[in-house]
Design an enzyme around this catalytic site. Structure first.
Site, PDB file in Angstrom:
ATOM      1  N   GLN A   1      30.834  23.177 -11.617  1.00 58.76           N
ATOM      2  CA  GLN A   1      30.239  22.107 -12.427  1.00 58.76           C
ATOM      3  C   GLN A   1      31.414  21.431 -13.120  1.00 58.76           C
ATOM      4  O   GLN A   1      31.962  21.951 -14.082  1.00 58.76           O
ATOM      5  CB  GLN A   1      29.229  22.673 -13.440  1.00 58.76           C
ATOM      6  CG  GLN A   1      28.775  21.683 -14.505  1.00 58.76           C
ATOM      7  CD  GLN A   1      28.163  20.406 -13.948  1.00 58.76           C
ATOM      8  OE1 GLN A   1      27.420  20.433 -12.965  1.00 58.76           O
ATOM      9  NE2 GLN A   1      28.491  19.258 -14.543  1.00 58.76           N
TER      10      GLN A   1
ATOM     11  N   GLN B   1      31.672  18.006 -14.282  1.00 58.81           N
ATOM     12  CA  GLN B   1      31.445  17.084 -15.386  1.00 58.81           C
ATOM     13  C   GLN B   1      31.305  17.881 -16.676  1.00 58.81           C
ATOM     14  O   GLN B   1      30.643  18.915 -16.665  1.00 58.81           O
ATOM     15  CB  GLN B   1      30.176  16.257 -15.179  1.00 58.81           C
ATOM     16  CG  GLN B   1      30.083  15.094 -16.160  1.00 58.81           C
ATOM     17  CD  GLN B   1      28.783  14.273 -16.017  1.00 58.81           C
ATOM     18  OE1 GLN B   1      27.871  14.639 -15.304  1.00 58.81           O
ATOM     19  NE2 GLN B   1      28.705  13.180 -16.723  1.00 58.81           N
TER      20      GLN B   1
ATOM     21  N   GLY C   1      19.959  20.500 -15.248  1.00 56.84           N
ATOM     22  CA  GLY C   1      18.843  20.250 -14.353  1.00 56.84           C
ATOM     23  C   GLY C   1      19.386  19.797 -13.012  1.00 56.84           C
ATOM     24  O   GLY C   1      19.035  20.310 -11.953  1.00 56.84           O
ATOM     25  N   GLY C   2      20.270  18.815 -13.081  1.00 53.68           N
ATOM     26  CA  GLY C   2      20.850  18.299 -11.859  1.00 53.68           C
ATOM     27  C   GLY C   2      22.228  17.742 -12.129  1.00 53.68           C
ATOM     28  O   GLY C   2      22.557  17.421 -13.279  1.00 53.68           O
TER      29      GLY C   2
ATOM     30  N   GLU D   1      24.925  14.955 -10.227  1.00 57.76           N
ATOM     31  CA  GLU D   1      24.945  13.918  -9.192  1.00 57.76           C
ATOM     32  C   GLU D   1      26.179  13.971  -8.300  1.00 57.76           C
ATOM     33  O   GLU D   1      26.787  12.941  -8.011  1.00 57.76           O
ATOM     34  CB  GLU D   1      24.853  12.551  -9.878  1.00 57.76           C
ATOM     35  CG  GLU D   1      26.046  12.170 -10.773  1.00 57.76           C
ATOM     36  CD  GLU D   1      25.946  12.599 -12.227  1.00 57.76           C
ATOM     37  OE1 GLU D   1      25.255  13.598 -12.499  1.00 57.76           O
ATOM     38  OE2 GLU D   1      26.558  11.943 -13.078  1.00 57.76           O
ATOM     39  N   ASN D   2      26.577  15.153  -7.861  1.00 57.13           N
ATOM     40  CA  ASN D   2      27.757  15.230  -7.001  1.00 57.13           C
ATOM     41  C   ASN D   2      27.523  14.367  -5.758  1.00 57.13           C
ATOM     42  O   ASN D   2      26.451  14.411  -5.166  1.00 57.13           O
ATOM     43  CB  ASN D   2      28.041  16.689  -6.654  1.00 57.13           C
ATOM     44  CG  ASN D   2      28.359  17.496  -7.901  1.00 57.13           C
ATOM     45  OD1 ASN D   2      29.095  17.028  -8.769  1.00 57.13           O
ATOM     46  ND2 ASN D   2      27.778  18.682  -8.023  1.00 57.13           N
TER      47      ASN D   2
ATOM     48  N   HIS E   1      16.552  10.766 -10.591  1.00 50.61           N
ATOM     49  CA  HIS E   1      17.634  10.532 -11.543  1.00 50.61           C
ATOM     50  C   HIS E   1      18.998  10.742 -10.875  1.00 50.61           C
ATOM     51  O   HIS E   1      19.878   9.871 -10.939  1.00 50.61           O
ATOM     52  CB  HIS E   1      17.467  11.468 -12.740  1.00 50.61           C
ATOM     53  CG  HIS E   1      18.548  11.352 -13.764  1.00 50.61           C
ATOM     54  ND1 HIS E   1      18.416  10.575 -14.895  1.00 50.61           N
ATOM     55  CD2 HIS E   1      19.784  11.894 -13.830  1.00 50.61           C
ATOM     56  CE1 HIS E   1      19.530  10.652 -15.605  1.00 50.61           C
ATOM     57  NE2 HIS E   1      20.380  11.460 -14.989  1.00 50.61           N
ATOM     58  N   GLU E   2      19.160  11.870 -10.235  1.00 47.09           N
ATOM     59  CA  GLU E   2      20.471  12.159  -9.635  1.00 47.09           C
ATOM     60  C   GLU E   2      20.782  11.176  -8.506  1.00 47.09           C
ATOM     61  O   GLU E   2      21.922  10.754  -8.348  1.00 47.09           O
ATOM     62  CB  GLU E   2      20.541  13.612  -9.139  1.00 47.09           C
ATOM     63  CG  GLU E   2      20.226  14.687 -10.184  1.00 47.09           C
ATOM     64  CD  GLU E   2      20.940  14.517 -11.520  1.00 47.09           C
ATOM     65  OE1 GLU E   2      22.004  13.879 -11.557  1.00 47.09           O
ATOM     66  OE2 GLU E   2      20.420  15.008 -12.538  1.00 47.09           O
TER      67      GLU E   2
ATOM     68  N   HIS F   1      22.132   7.944  -9.811  1.00 46.02           N
ATOM     69  CA  HIS F   1      23.557   7.994 -10.171  1.00 46.02           C
ATOM     70  C   HIS F   1      24.444   7.522  -9.014  1.00 46.02           C
ATOM     71  O   HIS F   1      25.625   7.217  -9.231  1.00 46.02           O
ATOM     72  CB  HIS F   1      23.969   9.420 -10.541  1.00 46.02           C
ATOM     73  CG  HIS F   1      23.777   9.766 -11.983  1.00 46.02           C
ATOM     74  ND1 HIS F   1      24.330   9.022 -13.011  1.00 46.02           N
ATOM     75  CD2 HIS F   1      23.123  10.797 -12.577  1.00 46.02           C
ATOM     76  CE1 HIS F   1      24.021   9.594 -14.172  1.00 46.02           C
ATOM     77  NE2 HIS F   1      23.275  10.668 -13.940  1.00 46.02           N
TER      78      HIS F   1
ATOM     79  N   GLU G   1      24.427   7.268 -17.916  1.00 44.15           N
ATOM     80  CA  GLU G   1      23.113   7.898 -18.051  1.00 44.15           C
ATOM     81  C   GLU G   1      21.980   6.930 -18.403  1.00 44.15           C
ATOM     82  O   GLU G   1      20.836   7.145 -18.006  1.00 44.15           O
ATOM     83  CB  GLU G   1      23.174   9.037 -19.092  1.00 44.15           C
ATOM     84  CG  GLU G   1      24.141  10.163 -18.716  1.00 44.15           C
ATOM     85  CD  GLU G   1      23.789  10.876 -17.410  1.00 44.15           C
ATOM     86  OE1 GLU G   1      22.664  10.690 -16.899  1.00 44.15           O
ATOM     87  OE2 GLU G   1      24.662  11.603 -16.895  1.00 44.15           O
TER      88      GLU G   1
ATOM     89  N   ASP H   1      30.818  18.353 -23.796  1.00 48.14           N
ATOM     90  CA  ASP H   1      29.765  19.354 -23.627  1.00 48.14           C
ATOM     91  C   ASP H   1      28.997  19.581 -24.925  1.00 48.14           C
ATOM     92  O   ASP H   1      27.867  20.052 -24.923  1.00 48.14           O
ATOM     93  CB  ASP H   1      30.362  20.709 -23.210  1.00 48.14           C
ATOM     94  CG  ASP H   1      30.802  20.696 -21.763  1.00 48.14           C
ATOM     95  OD1 ASP H   1      30.298  19.853 -21.007  1.00 48.14           O
ATOM     96  OD2 ASP H   1      31.658  21.518 -21.409  1.00 48.14           O
TER      97      ASP H   1
ATOM     98  N   TYR I   1      20.797   8.650 -22.771  1.00 47.39           N
ATOM     99  CA  TYR I   1      19.769   8.522 -21.734  1.00 47.39           C
ATOM    100  C   TYR I   1      18.654   7.563 -22.157  1.00 47.39           C
ATOM    101  O   TYR I   1      18.389   6.565 -21.508  1.00 47.39           O
ATOM    102  CB  TYR I   1      19.138   9.884 -21.454  1.00 47.39           C
ATOM    103  CG  TYR I   1      20.060  10.893 -20.815  1.00 47.39           C
ATOM    104  CD1 TYR I   1      21.014  11.563 -21.561  1.00 47.39           C
ATOM    105  CD2 TYR I   1      19.965  11.184 -19.464  1.00 47.39           C
ATOM    106  CE1 TYR I   1      21.846  12.512 -20.970  1.00 47.39           C
ATOM    107  CE2 TYR I   1      20.787  12.127 -18.870  1.00 47.39           C
ATOM    108  CZ  TYR I   1      21.729  12.787 -19.631  1.00 47.39           C
ATOM    109  OH  TYR I   1      22.552  13.717 -19.051  1.00 47.39           O
TER     110      TYR I   1
ATOM    111  N   ARG J   1      19.284  27.329 -17.645  1.00 49.02           N
ATOM    112  CA  ARG J   1      19.377  25.892 -17.872  1.00 49.02           C
ATOM    113  C   ARG J   1      19.456  25.627 -19.373  1.00 49.02           C
ATOM    114  O   ARG J   1      18.532  25.943 -20.124  1.00 49.02           O
ATOM    115  CB  ARG J   1      18.148  25.220 -17.247  1.00 49.02           C
ATOM    116  CG  ARG J   1      18.244  23.741 -17.172  1.00 49.02           C
ATOM    117  CD  ARG J   1      17.082  23.205 -16.364  1.00 49.02           C
ATOM    118  NE  ARG J   1      16.948  21.786 -16.559  1.00 49.02           N
ATOM    119  CZ  ARG J   1      15.932  21.068 -16.116  1.00 49.02           C
ATOM    120  NH1 ARG J   1      14.957  21.662 -15.429  1.00 49.02           N
ATOM    121  NH2 ARG J   1      15.874  19.778 -16.334  1.00 49.02           N
TER     122      ARG J   1
END
Ligand code: BES
Ligand code: ZN
Length: 677
Positions: free
Chosen positions: A195, A197, A326-327, A329-330, A353-354, A357, A376, A431, A439, A614
């Protein structure tokens, strides 16, 4: 499905938690700037009466969270050779960079965190027919900054245009990698996922880890059978058929480092449509494929209005439940939590959503993390446009209504400088300073533009933003200029509308009074039923005959804080909320129940917190337990059992709330290597 606050706990509750845990420094404090870095510019904070002045261009440009100096040397291509070593829980890598030198003598500065650098070499572009020759070059690894990591400074011989770095990730664990035991997966194999981001790519790839810097990427990955790697890139096949096969990946479209992603596990793929597929462990794959069956139709839903999908294929990888988001967007392969597998496709908006992106974020990228709303906000707006197209206006409006309710909550709780779209405090840990503002306020701003000028004008405007800035990083000022030049200065508001106050929207706290008000007929009915039920005019049994999970979420949002636990028991008896398989609904129900001390959920609560990692579920639930119990015993005992299964990002948010003081102090005094364990 709207997200709730992702990490920033409510200040009032923090106070409670803080009192319980003693005077701890919370993760949201900003960290000191390392000495060799120019002090980041910090614009004056907004005061309550007037919006903060827009930051100057120079302030906007620099990325306070990266050591990279792209104006001197910028990486133009990245080539990775990664060896995934499960036995050591490390990646051994060679990263090769083609660089563009804009200053003839300046060194290359790369971001690293916790990396062991084994060798650095440089090469000059070989003449035709001549083998290229690599030679060791000198480098320094600078002082460790707890937030940024350490700068790797590579001295460049004259006319060198390539550099390669041999390295290993930290033996203490990398902040951007999560290594799972077989028990944490749905099969018998271990698992690894990244992860990156916001600033964790540097913990597994030395990189110019700033979102405005992008490169095409090629990679080879060696793993043990029967594991297989999936990267956020095109799958170029596998060579060698020994025990340690080598997989190849590439992405020609340039991407920023925060979109570098890898997962390794017993992974299988199921095609969903001509451009779409889903990856998961074998035990999860059938459920995942059924849940995501509609994602192929999401692509045209957005392409028709906002420009073609530029990344070729679109795939989703379902991760084990410890995934802290949750997700993510790679590019080409979205990484997603298994908590969206509700069985009824009710949580599919996360995928919308992803996918969105792929335009806002991956195509046009926030230039710094202070501009996160630029990723976002439009993405949340587009997510709802996709939902509207696929499932109708009513469902999109329900999601927008839930989103606005969360935004109101956040606005009531956050200090004013955290209510701005453009972050008011520069250089903080991304973070830690995470909330609904980027958002939901961002989405409402875009919706304001849509409602002011109409879709006939707004849609081409947004499409032009993507087309004209494709594959670049953009900051807030650039977007504001674009809105002025392409809408405010040239388009006429629809009858009865007036041009929005951009300064207030972007640089001011709260919400302008003319902010859009989403409305869903189904929710009006829910509100009426909630009122009747609360007044004792409607039996619990009679509730929810036609409701889906979104209606229930709205209903739970109507319950007063002092509702008696017996009334929740009644609801539970008739509607089995504690047994719900919908994780989003279950998380809210558990929080509602814990806060009102309905003990019928206790067992399920413990199960939830020890199974799911999560972060947006964990933080509110732990805070609810702390607030309800008045002491931290139960919360700490659950945390103790669960902590080792959580991702470093989740631990970093929760440790200050739940670890005893001594442990926190010991941790702070520990090795300065940086990565959160
Ligand atoms: N890109 C974000 C996740 C993220 C943001 C990770 C900032 C690290 C730093 C992703 O697109 C996202 O927003 N995920 C949400 C789900 C979405 C439906 C709102 C989440 O993880 O809850
Ligand atoms: Zn997002």
């Amino acid at each position: 499905m709207p997200r709730r606050r992702l990490s920033t706990p409510r200040p009032a509750l923090l106070l409670v938690a803080g009192l319980l845990a003693g005077p701890v420094a919370l993760a949201c404090s900003s960290r000191p700037a390392p000495e060799e870095r120019p002090a980041p510019a910090r614009p004056a904070q907004a005061d309550s009466s007037s919006p903060a002045p827009a930051p100057s261009e120079a302030e906007e440009r620099a990325d306070p969270l990266s050591y990279a100096r792209p104006e001197e040397v910028v990486v133009r291509e990245l080539d990775l050779a990664l060896d995934v070593l499960f036995a050591e829980e490390r990646i051994a890598g060679v990263a090769t960079y083609r660089i563009e030198r804009r200053s003839p003598t300046a060194p290359l500065h790369l971001d690293t965190r916790g990396l062991e650098i084994e060798a650095v070499e440089a090469a000059v572009k070989p003449a035709a027919g001549v083998a290229e020759s690599w030679a060791p070059t000198t480098f320094t690894l600078g002082a460790v900054d707890p937030l940024l990591g350490a700068a790797l400074t590579v001295n460049l011989p004259e006319s060198a245009d390539r550099v390669r770095v041999r390295y290993r990730t930290s033996s203490d664990g990398a902040s951007g990698l999560h290594w799972l035991t077989p028990a944490q997966t749905s099969g018998d194999s271990p698992f690894l996922y990244s992860q990156s981001q916001a600033i964790h790519a540097r913990s597994w790839v030395p990189s110019q880890d700033s979102p405005a810097i992008r490169t095409p990427v090629r990679a080879t990955v060696t793993v043990d059978r029967p594991l297989r790697p999936v990267m956020a890139a095109n799958d170029d096949g596998v060579s060698a058929d020994g025990e340690r096969p080598l997989y190849r990946f590439s992405i020609d479209e340039p991407i920023p480092a925060y979109l570098l992603a890898i997962a390794v596990g017993e992974l299988e793929k199921r095609e969903l449509g001509p451009r779409t597929a889903v990856w998961a462990e074998p035990a999860v794959l059938p459920r995942a494929a059924a849940e995501l069956a509609e994602i192929e139709s999401m692509l045209p839903a957005i392409e028709d209005d906002f420009g073609r999908y530029r990344w070729g294929r679109y795939e989703v990888l379902i991760l084990p439940p410890s995934f802290p988001f949750g997700g993510m967007e790679n590019p080409i392969v979205t990484f997603a939590t298994p908590t969206i597998l509700a069985g009824d496709r009710s949580l599919i908006s996360l995928i919308a959503h992803e996918l969105a992106h792929s335009w806002s974020g991956n195509l046009v990228t926030n230039a710094t993390w202070d501009d996160l709303w630029l990723n976002e906000g439009p993405t949340t707006y587009l997510e709802r446009r996709i939902i509207e197209e696929l499932y109708g206006r009513e469902r999109a409006e329900m999601e927008a209504t839930l989103g606005k309710a969360l935004l109101r909550e956040s606005l009531a709780e956050l200090p004013e400088e955290q209510q701005l779209l453009r972050s008011g405090v520069r250089g903080q840990d991304p973070d830690a300073v995470f909330s609904d503002i980027a958002y939901e306020k961002g989405a409402l701003f875009l919706r304001t533009l849509e409602e002011t000028y109409g879709r006939e004008t707004f849609d081409p405007f947004l499409r032009a933003w993507f087309d004209e800035h494709a594959f670049t990083g953009q900051n807030t000022a650039a977007f504001v200029d674009f809105v002025r030049a392409r809408l405010l200065d040239v388009a006429t508001p629809l009858p009865g509308k007036k041009a929005p106050d951009l300064t207030h929207w972007i640089y001011g706290p709260g919400l302008p009074t003319d902010a859009p008000e989403p409305s869903a007929a189904g929710f009006a009915a829910v509100e009426a039923d909630a009122e009747a039920w609360l007044a004792g005019r409607l039996h619990s049994r009679a509730l929810g005959k036609t409701w889906g999970p979104l209606h229930w979420l709205h209903f739970l949002g109507q319950l007063p804080p002092d509702l008696a636990a017996a009334r929740l028991a009644e609801l539970d008896h008739h509607h089995q909320l504690t047994a719900s398989d919908n994780r989003e609904l279950l998380a809210i129900w558990l929080e509602v129940a814990v806060r009102r001390r309905y003990r019928g959920v206790d067992e399920r609560l413990r199960w939830f917190l020890t199974t799911i990692g999560r972060r947006k579920f964990l933080t509110p639930l732990y805070l609810a337990i702390l607030a309800a119990d008045g002491d931290s015993e139960r919360a700490r005992s659950i945390y103790e059992a669960a902590r080792s299964t959580y991702h470093p990002i989740a631990r970093e948010s929760l440790d200050p709330l739940l670890l005893p003081q001594e442990a926190l102090r010991a941790d702070a005094a520990g090795p300065a290597a940086g990565p959160a364990k």
